[in-house]
Design an enzyme around this catalytic site. Structure first.
Site, PDB file in Angstrom:
ATOM      1  N   ASP A   1       0.814  -1.335  -0.166  1.00 16.60           N
ATOM      2  CA  ASP A   1      -0.010   0.070  -0.016  1.00 16.60           C
ATOM      3  C   ASP A   1       1.046   1.190   0.065  1.00 16.60           C
ATOM      4  OD1 ASP A   1      -2.090   1.681  -0.049  1.00 16.60           O
ATOM      5  OD2 ASP A   1      -3.325   0.749   1.614  1.00 16.60           O
TER       6      ASP A   1
HETATM    7  C1  BGC Z   1      -5.186   3.187   0.514  1.00 16.80           C
HETATM    8  C2  BGC Z   1      -5.572   2.163  -0.673  1.00 16.80           C
HETATM    9  C3  BGC Z   1      -5.541   2.529  -1.920  1.00 16.80           C
HETATM   10  C4  BGC Z   1      -4.029   3.081  -2.168  1.00 16.80           C
HETATM   11  C5  BGC Z   1      -3.917   3.953  -3.511  1.00 16.80           C
HETATM   12  C6  BGC Z   1      -4.100   3.727   0.072  1.00 16.80           C
HETATM   13  O1  BGC Z   1      -3.891   5.043   0.599  1.00 16.80           O
HETATM   14  O2  BGC Z   1      -4.921   2.411   1.724  1.00 16.80           O
HETATM   15  O3  BGC Z   1      -6.722   1.338  -0.407  1.00 16.80           O
HETATM   16  O4  BGC Z   1      -5.701   1.601  -3.030  1.00 16.80           O
HETATM   17  O5  BGC Z   1      -3.906   4.335  -1.176  1.00 16.80           O
HETATM   18  O6  BGC Z   1      -4.801   4.847  -3.839  1.00 16.80           O
END
Ligand code: BGC
Length: 785
Positions: free
Chosen positions: A334
């Protein structure tokens, strides 16, 4: 397309007519035959089995190996690197434009495998096309011409593509208890995301929603593993179809493996303490099911479980995910989470050590996302032999396979040219919004409201498309009113039905509340007050709260509305169950709308005035008290220990609850055979009849309760459900088949076990019993009592 038996087809036709759904809904986007019709009466397990079945298109494994052999170490590490859009562009929002030098550095020099996101607004289709073409053109100039994999969060439709179709957020989708509808919404989302040239969707969120404070509860499919599994698999099948190289499909990404949704503080990205038994019983099943359904990728938990950060957890990322669940797709980190092993979690002294830990734990691709540190450090680590080449090859092979499966080697801009936002897709979204709305209270049949009623509408969610949509809507936080299309809010939709003259409105603010004197005055000439409370938009850390109660200004508004003596219908637009105990008894009617999205205003008004019969059911337990946050499948002691004047757990509304404007009668519950041998199945049948005056849908739910078990049994566990549409007087027999596995639980040794003994069977208000007999000694899964 399958054809329905005549009687069912007739009922279906009536229902469709009633809802005024265009026949276009029966078609999947692009006009291809729909694999499932949204109105099928479907046993949840039968759906799960059908939707899991898939034949993945073959990739040319030898060609991938040949490519891998030609790659330099730097090129391989480039593939494992994912950067955000700002690393190749300048500007923000709609003024963003590709910076050729930056693009060359990222794709030409570093050979990055993937780019993600927006900055910060949704783009038009044309802007996306320009972007994707520029990125892929740069990739085509590189030595090996490996296409770039663009990824995005299409959480409830292609929410970063202007003009796309948006659907109810996942918790609302779960409240429909209609997986066929979820599947079709995912098909539209896939087609509209791919139409922008984007082949990878960071969805569905398969974290189980058991912590109501968590600011991402509404991104989940609720608290129950069976319901969330069925919905999650529907989404995967809808996104991916059977061939990822189709121009209207995208690769799914299961989030956020695993345990992310269970922080004990309720705050995002904070520690969870989850015994392995709990993890296996409640948190893993959704991921297991979606992996069996062929999900192409997973994203890793940004938090920590039992003191081990998700990105450092070799046991969960490799032993469990790869060896036990058999996942062979791409594991992406993530946002910035390798760096956070140093800055937040403190399991590494510096970023180089963090990179080694994460890659060796099993991360294939790092969402870095705003510098080149990962690529530089990983290069050093391999040169110093701290990360073996075999681990790099394994990760890169998975990434290349995913690109090949998506058809990117043949056409890196595949999908461009597809249409978005069709009237049929919008009608599908409206249907989903209508089916999600959950009627929780209807004292003296205050609802449906009469067409002649004079209505006072107030509350901060009454006139807010932002609240109807929540986060991941045109921006990350969904907070820019100017980006929303002209769709009716709840207030506007009520005015459309009644005419402006019969609708009074007292505006209200999320923080300041409303002018209470104005509410009291306006109520004098109203027959009923529609009070719209709830939350504005949020997701992730900005959505953290320490108190689940509705803000005091909203509670004061509710009390003032009740004090007018006029019947008050409460409409809750919210992503998590904000407490309403202080005024719930004074409300005549209560509707929970979740975040029904752009068609939600219309859907709420349709339900309020009886144009649609409410058929949503709660996918979560709605708590009454701030410190009694239990789920429906709690242990018996929570319900029965009433000694010393103690009260048993008392939810505001129970999981699975939801009323209709008609009534349903259950009869003839039959369990055959009543005793289940080592192999074989049990059939549970019940008849459900529409005993009221209107057409409506009932969600038939089957629960089991293990009477005695070696691990304290739950009060009940959902095992099957089916949504049944019935016209007045019509009845239908619903039959479910249970297999031995349905009676299993995670035992003290953290492995599934079926123990002989008696189980209560619940279907609607009816109960019966089934006995599990001892299995032969050879059955390894069985444990002696
Ligand atoms: C979130 C994810 C998301 C990623 C990309 C992160 O902050 O936890 O769910 O897919 O950002 O945007």
């Amino acid at each position: 397309m399958t054809t329905a038996p005549p009687r069912r087809a007739f009922a279906l036709a009536c229902w469709l007519l009633l809802l005024c759904i265009p026949a276009a809904l029966a078609q999947s986007p692009g006009g291809a035959a729909a694999p499932f019709r949204t109105t099928d009466v479907s046993d949840s397990q039968a759906f799960l089995v059908r939707a899991t079945r898939h034949t993945p298109a073959r990739v040319d494994a030898a060609a991938i190996e040949r490519l891998l052999r030609r790659m330099t170490l730097k090129e391989k590490i480039g593939q494992m690197t994912q950067l955000e859009i700002g690393m190749i562009s300048d500007g923000v929002d709609a003024n963003i434009h590709v910076n050729p030098e930056k693009l060359h550095k990222a794709v030409g020099e570093y050979g990055v495998g993937s780019i993600l996101n927006v900055k910060d607004e949704a783009l038009t289709l044309e802007q996306w096309h320009g972007y994707i073409r520029a990125i892929q053109a740069e990739a085509a100039k590189s030595r090996l011409k490996i296409p770039v994999l663009y990824g995005i969060d299409s959480i409830h439709g292609a929410n970063y593509v202007k003009g796309s179709t948006l659907f109810p957020q996942p918790l609302g989708m779960a409240a429909t208890w209609n997986p066929e509808l979820a599947l079709k919404s995912a098909e539209v989302t896939a087609a509209e995301t791919r139409a922008a040239g984007i082949p990878w969707n960071f969805s569905p969120v398969l974290d189980i929603g058991r912590q109501p404070l968590w600011p991402r509860l509404w991104e989940t499919y609720g608290e129950d593993p069976h319901l969330a599994k069925v919905m999650g698999v529907a989404m995967v099948r809808g996104y991916q179809g059977n061939d990822l190289a189709s121009p209207d499909r995208v690769a799914a990404c299961l989030k956020h493996y695993v345990g992310y949704s269970g922080p004990y503080s309720g705050h995002d990205r904070t520690p969870a303490l989850l015994p392995e038994k709990t993890l296996r019983e409640y948190y893993l099943p959704t991921f297991r099911a979606a992996i069996e359904a062929g999900a192409a990728s997973v994203m890793i938990n940004s938090g920590e479980v039992n003191g081990v950060p998700g990105h450092a957890d070799h046991n969960l990322l490799t032993t469990v995910l790869r060896k036990e669940l058999g996942f062979d797709g791409v594991a992406v980190s993530d946002w910035e989470d390798i760096k956070k092993l140093v800055t937040h979690h403190r399991v590494a002294a510096d970023e180089k050590e963090a990179t080694r830990i994460a890659v060796m734990a099993g991360i294939d691709m790092s969402m870095v996302p705003s510098d080149y540190s990962f690529a530089d450090l990983l290069l050093q680590l391999v040169q110093e032999r701290k990360v073996p080449m075999s681990r790099i090859d394994e990760a890169v092979r998975r990434i290349l396979v995913m690109k090949a499966r998506l058809g990117l080697f043949k056409d890196p801009a595949l999908g461009i040219g597809g249409a978005i936002g069709s009237p049929a897709s919008r009608a599908l979204s409206l249907q989903a919004a209508r089916e999600s709305i959950t009627l929780l209270k209807n004292e003296r049949n205050v609802l449906p409201l009469a067409r002649q009623a004079r209505v006072l509408v107030t509350g901060p969610t009454a006139d807010s498309l932002i609240a109807l949509n929540n986060g991941w809507t045109y921006t990350w936080q969904g907070d820019r009113p100017q980006l929303y299309p002209g769709r009716p809010t709840i207030l506007a939709a009520i005015k459309q039905k009644l005419g402006d003259a019969n609708v009074a409105h007292v505006p209200a603010d999320f923080q300041k509340g409303a002018d209470l004197a104005a509410v009291t005055a306006a109520a004098q000439s109203a027959d009923v007050i529609v009070l719209c409370l709830g939350e504005s938009s949020y997701t992730e850390t900005p959505g953290n709260i320490d108190d689940l109660s509705l803000p005091e200004s909203q509670q004061r508004l509710a009390s003032a509305a009740a004090a007018t003596g006029k019947p008050v219908v409460l409409v809750l637009v919210e992503g998590r169950p904000r407490l309403i105990r202080s005024f719930a008894d004074a409300m005549a009617g209560i509707l929970l709308a979740y975040n029904p999205s752009n068609e939600g205003g219309t859907a709420v008004a349709d339900v309020l005035f009886g144009d649609v019969d409410p058929s949503g059911r709660l996918p979560i337990t709605y708590p009454r008290y701030p410190n009694a946050l239990l789920t429906y499948d709690r242990k018996l002691a929570e319900d029965t220990d009433t000694s010393f004047g103690q009260k048993a757990f008392n939810a505001q509304f129970e999981f699975g609850a939801g009323l209709s404007y008609t009534s349903f009668a259950y009869s003839n519950l039959a369990v055959t055979p009543t005793s289940l041998p080592a192999t074989g199945t049990v059939t549970v049948k019940a008849t459900v009849r529409n005993s009221g005056q209107r057409a409506g849908a009932e969600v038939v739910q089957l629960y089991l309760r293990d009477r005695v078990a070696s691990v304290t049994p739950s009060v009940r566990r959902l095992k099957r459900f089916a949504k049944v549409w019935l016209s007045p007087g019509e009845s239908r027999e619903v039959a479910f088949t249970l297999a031995r596995d349905d009676f299993s639980f995670i035992g003290a040794d953290n492995r599934p076990v079926v123990e002989p003994g008696e189980f209560d069977v619940f279907v609607g208000p009816l109960t019966s019993m089934v006995t599990i007999t001892r299995a032969p000694a050879s059955n390894q899964k069985e444990k002696k009592p």
